[in-house]
Design a protein around this motif. Structure first.
Motif, mmCIF file in Angstrom:
data_model
loop_
_atom_site.group_PDB
_atom_site.id
_atom_site.type_symbol
_atom_site.label_atom_id
_atom_site.label_comp_id
_atom_site.label_asym_id
_atom_site.label_seq_id
_atom_site.Cartn_x
_atom_site.Cartn_y
_atom_site.Cartn_z
ATOM 1 N N ARG A 291 -51.030 -38.982 -31.847
ATOM 2 C CA ARG A 291 -51.589 -38.375 -33.279
ATOM 3 C C ARG A 291 -51.174 -36.937 -33.551
ATOM 4 O O ARG A 291 -51.148 -36.091 -32.474
ATOM 5 N N GLY A 292 -51.096 -36.403 -34.838
ATOM 6 C CA GLY A 292 -50.962 -35.160 -35.037
ATOM 7 C C GLY A 292 -51.967 -34.822 -36.366
ATOM 8 O O GLY A 292 -52.841 -35.444 -36.599
ATOM 9 N N THR A 293 -51.288 -33.922 -37.167
ATOM 10 C CA THR A 293 -51.988 -33.588 -38.252
ATOM 11 C C THR A 293 -51.891 -34.270 -39.494
ATOM 12 O O THR A 293 -52.012 -33.694 -40.608
ATOM 13 N N HIS A 294 -51.449 -35.513 -39.395
ATOM 14 C CA HIS A 294 -51.384 -36.501 -40.435
ATOM 15 C C HIS A 294 -52.121 -37.581 -40.333
ATOM 16 O O HIS A 294 -52.529 -37.759 -39.153
ATOM 17 N N VAL A 295 -52.416 -38.378 -41.340
ATOM 18 C CA VAL A 295 -53.425 -39.513 -41.228
ATOM 19 C C VAL A 295 -52.748 -40.719 -40.601
ATOM 20 O O VAL A 295 -53.246 -41.533 -39.976
ATOM 21 N N ASP A 296 -51.296 -40.624 -40.516
ATOM 22 C CA ASP A 296 -50.703 -41.776 -39.900
ATOM 23 C C ASP A 296 -50.231 -41.470 -38.410
ATOM 24 O O ASP A 296 -50.175 -40.194 -38.225
ATOM 25 N N PRO A 297 -50.289 -42.272 -37.547
ATOM 26 C CA PRO A 297 -49.849 -41.845 -36.212
ATOM 27 C C PRO A 297 -48.359 -41.475 -36.204
ATOM 28 O O PRO A 297 -47.561 -41.791 -36.802
ATOM 29 N N LEU A 298 -48.073 -40.643 -35.134
ATOM 30 C CA LEU A 298 -46.761 -40.124 -34.858
ATOM 31 C C LEU A 298 -45.841 -41.181 -34.367
ATOM 32 O O LEU A 298 -44.491 -41.016 -34.526
ATOM 33 N N GLY A 299 -46.386 -41.965 -33.355
ATOM 34 C CA GLY A 299 -45.705 -42.758 -32.408
ATOM 35 C C GLY A 299 -46.933 -43.298 -31.640
ATOM 36 O O GLY A 299 -48.336 -43.263 -31.698
ATOM 37 N N LYS A 300 -46.367 -44.009 -30.484
ATOM 38 C CA LYS A 300 -47.009 -44.449 -29.564
ATOM 39 C C LYS A 300 -46.604 -44.589 -28.199
ATOM 40 O O LYS A 300 -45.213 -44.475 -28.239
ATOM 41 N N THR A 301 -47.202 -44.610 -27.109
ATOM 42 C CA THR A 301 -46.386 -44.577 -25.868
ATOM 43 C C THR A 301 -45.851 -45.941 -25.488
ATOM 44 O O THR A 301 -46.310 -47.031 -26.045
ATOM 45 N N VAL A 302 -45.119 -45.704 -24.508
ATOM 46 C CA VAL A 302 -44.396 -46.998 -23.973
ATOM 47 C C VAL A 302 -45.691 -47.776 -23.403
ATOM 48 O O VAL A 302 -45.458 -49.125 -23.429
ATOM 49 N N GLY A 303 -46.603 -47.024 -22.715
ATOM 50 C CA GLY A 303 -47.659 -47.785 -22.131
ATOM 51 C C GLY A 303 -47.618 -48.543 -20.926
ATOM 52 O O GLY A 303 -46.616 -48.007 -20.041
ATOM 53 N N GLU A 304 -48.452 -49.438 -20.588
ATOM 54 C CA GLU A 304 -48.542 -50.037 -19.064
ATOM 55 C C GLU A 304 -48.763 -51.461 -19.376
ATOM 56 O O GLU A 304 -49.772 -51.940 -20.104
ATOM 57 N N ASN A 305 -48.173 -52.314 -18.471
ATOM 58 C CA ASN A 305 -48.288 -53.549 -18.408
ATOM 59 C C ASN A 305 -49.316 -54.106 -17.442
ATOM 60 O O ASN A 305 -49.244 -53.384 -16.473
ATOM 61 N N ALA A 306 -50.142 -55.013 -17.834
ATOM 62 C CA ALA A 306 -51.083 -55.465 -16.735
ATOM 63 C C ALA A 306 -50.974 -57.224 -16.987
ATOM 64 O O ALA A 306 -50.793 -57.485 -18.055
ATOM 65 N N TYR A 307 -50.860 -57.806 -15.741
ATOM 66 C CA TYR A 307 -50.718 -59.214 -15.476
ATOM 67 C C TYR A 307 -51.898 -59.731 -14.882
ATOM 68 O O TYR A 307 -52.463 -59.409 -13.893
ATOM 69 N N THR A 308 -52.436 -61.050 -15.405
ATOM 70 C CA THR A 308 -53.279 -61.989 -14.770
ATOM 71 C C THR A 308 -53.055 -63.041 -14.548
ATOM 72 O O THR A 308 -52.156 -63.665 -15.365
ATOM 73 N N CYS A 309 -53.384 -63.890 -13.738
ATOM 74 C CA CYS A 309 -53.210 -65.364 -13.466
ATOM 75 C C CYS A 309 -54.402 -65.721 -12.722
ATOM 76 O O CYS A 309 -54.828 -65.355 -11.664
ATOM 77 N N ALA A 310 -54.986 -67.012 -13.168
ATOM 78 C CA ALA A 310 -56.064 -67.641 -12.465
ATOM 79 C C ALA A 310 -55.791 -69.167 -12.521
ATOM 80 O O ALA A 310 -55.202 -69.833 -13.481
ATOM 81 N N ILE A 311 -56.030 -69.731 -11.473
ATOM 82 C CA ILE A 311 -55.652 -71.151 -11.345
ATOM 83 C C ILE A 311 -56.806 -71.950 -10.811
ATOM 84 O O ILE A 311 -57.569 -71.271 -9.510
#
Length: 166
Positions: free
Chosen positions: A51-71
């Motif tokens: 975010r910056g000085t505008h009401v809309d986001p400037l962008g977003k990060t690539v982020g991080e993946n998380a994985y789960t599995c239950a059996i």
């Protein structure tokens, strides 16, 4: 960009047959397993808005993946899987909780493409037993904490993680 083709879905489908629990074939650590009561897995990407000085986001990060599995496996299938993993872990010189394995979950129904998800880098990180009086079969609940999940062989990240070139 590679072309990904699929069989057209017939509408209306006069047979009414769609994917169901009976459409699933699970292969755990290279062994087909029929005695599965429940199997859940997911991928979640957590991103942060920039975010910056505008009401809309400037962008977003690539982020991080998380994985789960239950059996949830029936007791006989759990014991068979645990012994299989123990034997492979012994050969690798690690404990069965430190042995990495892959699960393939295949979905097939007449008239549809076969779908295969891969749950990669699984380890037996939690085992639970919850027995009680009654007619239900005994099960063992497993949490597997995979390192990657490919839904129908597709990777959500391009390029995939690879070792650096020397």
């Amino acid at each position: 960009m590679p072309t990904i083709s699929t069989t057209p879905i017939p509408y209306p489908d006069s047979t009414g047959a769609r994917h169901s629990w009976a459409s699933i074939k699970a292969i755990i650590a290279g062994v087909p397993v029929l005695g599965i009561k429940k199997c859940t897995y997911d991928r979640k990407r957590t991103r942060e808005e920039v975010r910056g000085t505008h009401v809309d986001p400037l962008g977003k990060t690539v982020g991080e993946n998380a994985y789960t599995c239950a059996i949830d496996l029936y007791l006989a299938e759990f014991n068979q899987l645990q012994k299989l993993i123990q034997n492979a872990a012994d050969a690798a010189g690690v404990g069965y909780g430190d042995f990495f394995f892959t699960i393939q979950v295949q979905y097939s129904a007449n008239g549809f493409d076969t779908i295969q998800d891969e749950i990669i880098g699984c380890t037996l990180d939690m085992t639970a037993a919850d027995q009680q009086q009654g007619p239900s079969a005994l099960i063992r609940g497993l949490e597997l904490n995979p390192l990657k999940i490919l839904f129908d062989g597709l990777d959500d990240v391009a390029p995939s993680l690879t070792a650096p070139a020397s």
